[in-house]
Scaffold this motif. Structure first.
Motif, PDB file in Angstrom:
ATOM      1  N   GLY A  21       0.796  -1.227   0.000  1.00 13.72           N
ATOM      2  CA  GLY A  21       0.000   0.000   0.000  1.00 13.72           C
ATOM      3  C   GLY A  21       0.819   1.264   0.000  1.00 13.72           C
ATOM      4  O   GLY A  21       0.413   2.286   0.561  1.00 13.72           O
ATOM      5  N   ARG A  22       1.989   1.218  -0.645  1.00 14.39           N
ATOM      6  CA  ARG A  22       2.860   2.388  -0.694  1.00 14.39           C
ATOM      7  C   ARG A  22       2.896   2.979  -2.097  1.00 14.39           C
ATOM      8  O   ARG A  22       2.634   2.298  -3.086  1.00 14.39           O
ATOM      9  N   ASP A  23       3.277   4.248  -2.166  1.00 13.17           N
ATOM     10  CA  ASP A  23       3.470   4.929  -3.437  1.00 13.17           C
ATOM     11  C   ASP A  23       4.910   4.666  -3.895  1.00 13.17           C
ATOM     12  O   ASP A  23       5.854   4.965  -3.146  1.00 13.17           O
ATOM     13  N   GLU A 205      12.995  -6.199  -2.037  1.00  6.68           N
ATOM     14  CA  GLU A 205      11.531  -6.194  -2.093  1.00  6.68           C
ATOM     15  C   GLU A 205      10.929  -6.276  -0.690  1.00  6.68           C
ATOM     16  O   GLU A 205       9.970  -5.563  -0.363  1.00  6.68           O
ATOM     17  N   VAL A 206      11.521  -7.126   0.148  1.00  2.00           N
ATOM     18  CA  VAL A 206      11.066  -7.231   1.537  1.00  2.00           C
ATOM     19  C   VAL A 206      11.318  -5.911   2.261  1.00  2.00           C
ATOM     20  O   VAL A 206      10.480  -5.428   3.031  1.00  2.00           O
ATOM     21  N   ALA A 207      12.477  -5.297   2.001  1.00  2.00           N
ATOM     22  CA  ALA A 207      12.807  -4.013   2.635  1.00  2.00           C
ATOM     23  C   ALA A 207      11.783  -2.943   2.270  1.00  2.00           C
ATOM     24  O   ALA A 207      11.353  -2.162   3.121  1.00  2.00           O
ATOM     25  N   VAL A 208      11.382  -2.916   0.999  1.00  2.00           N
ATOM     26  CA  VAL A 208      10.373  -1.940   0.548  1.00  2.00           C
ATOM     27  C   VAL A 208       9.053  -2.188   1.279  1.00  2.00           C
ATOM     28  O   VAL A 208       8.402  -1.248   1.751  1.00  2.00           O
ATOM     29  N   GLU A 209       8.668  -3.445   1.392  1.00  4.15           N
ATOM     30  CA  GLU A 209       7.414  -3.771   2.088  1.00  4.15           C
ATOM     31  C   GLU A 209       7.453  -3.344   3.548  1.00  4.15           C
ATOM     32  O   GLU A 209       6.417  -3.054   4.152  1.00  4.15           O
ATOM     33  N   GLU A 210       8.661  -3.274   4.118  1.00  5.79           N
ATOM     34  CA  GLU A 210       8.804  -2.894   5.531  1.00  5.79           C
ATOM     35  C   GLU A 210       9.141  -1.421   5.722  1.00  5.79           C
ATOM     36  O   GLU A 210       9.435  -0.993   6.826  1.00  5.79           O
TER      37      GLU A 210
END
Length: 229
Positions: A21-23, A205-210
């Protein structure tokens, strides 16, 4: 091929943003060009602005021959006697991990009449082989940097463990984000938590999700490195 790799990484960042749910505009991709020739960077000049280097001399040398519109990030461990090479060339130093280093950056930036944005490097997994402040020391360390005139703390950085399964690093990224929020809530003078630099080729990708606002991807864009050269 390098450009195709970059587009693939960008697509994956966008997908990770969608998942959480991020831009995607909140995330800066830093193409880590360490040990790679200028010719490979030149292939990306029309599509990429932010590049990262580990060695100050390499950053300086590439800065001198490439367009001044590029933004150079000093992401590697920085020795005090090498600050002079990058102080007026880097847009951000990601790896401040001691008061002595911060003092030296402040002094060198003062000579150039600039304020250098920096990130505090946190050894979030407490690995003996890694640089960085221990997580429990980070709030006090941030406060100790607040009085400097020529540096400004802009956030946190970490190098997570090398793992086969990126999910294993999710807890470390989550812990760094929590620390980032904790420091932000302290409202320390001269300390602005606006950047969270975490995630590399194996786990970005995990870092972006966090919550990463910056990911540092080298091998995923430029291919494997030959350190023997």
């Amino acid at each position: 091929m390098v450009k195709e790799n970059l587009f693939e990484v960008q697509k994956r960042i966008e997908a990770a943003c969608l998942n959480s749910g991020r831009d995607p505009k909140e995330v800066t991709l830093i193409a880590v060009s360490k040990t790679k020739p200028v010719s490979m960077i030149e292939e990306l000049l029309d599509v990429q602005t932010d590049f990262g280097e580990n060695k100050p001399q390499e950053l300086r040398d590439k800065y001198e021959v490439l367009p001044k519109t590029l933004r150079w990030h000093m992401i590697g461990h920085l020795q005090r006697n090498k600050i002079k090479y990058i102080i007026d060339k880097a847009c951000l130093i990601h790896s401040v991990d001691s008061l002595r280093l911060a003092e030296a950056i402040d002094e060198e930036a003062g000579k150039h009449g600039i304020v250098m944005p920096v990130l505090i490097e946190v050894n979030v997994a407490k690995e003996p082989s890694k640089f960085g402040i221990m997580p429990e020391e980070a709030v006090a360390f941030a406060a100790s940097l607040s009085h400097f005139q020529h540096i400004r703390v802009n956030g946190l950085m970490t190098i997570a463990p090398f793992v086969e399964n990126p999910e294993e690093n999710r807890k470390h990224f989550r812990n760094l984000k929590k620390l980032y929020v904790d420091i932000k809530e302290k409202n320390i003078d001269n300390v602005t938590m606006c950047n969270l630099s975490m995630g590399m080729t194996g786990d970005y990708e995990v870092a972006v999700e966090e919550g990463a606002t910056m990911v540092r991807v080298g091998t995923g864009i430029f291919g494997e490195r030959n350190y023997a050269v």
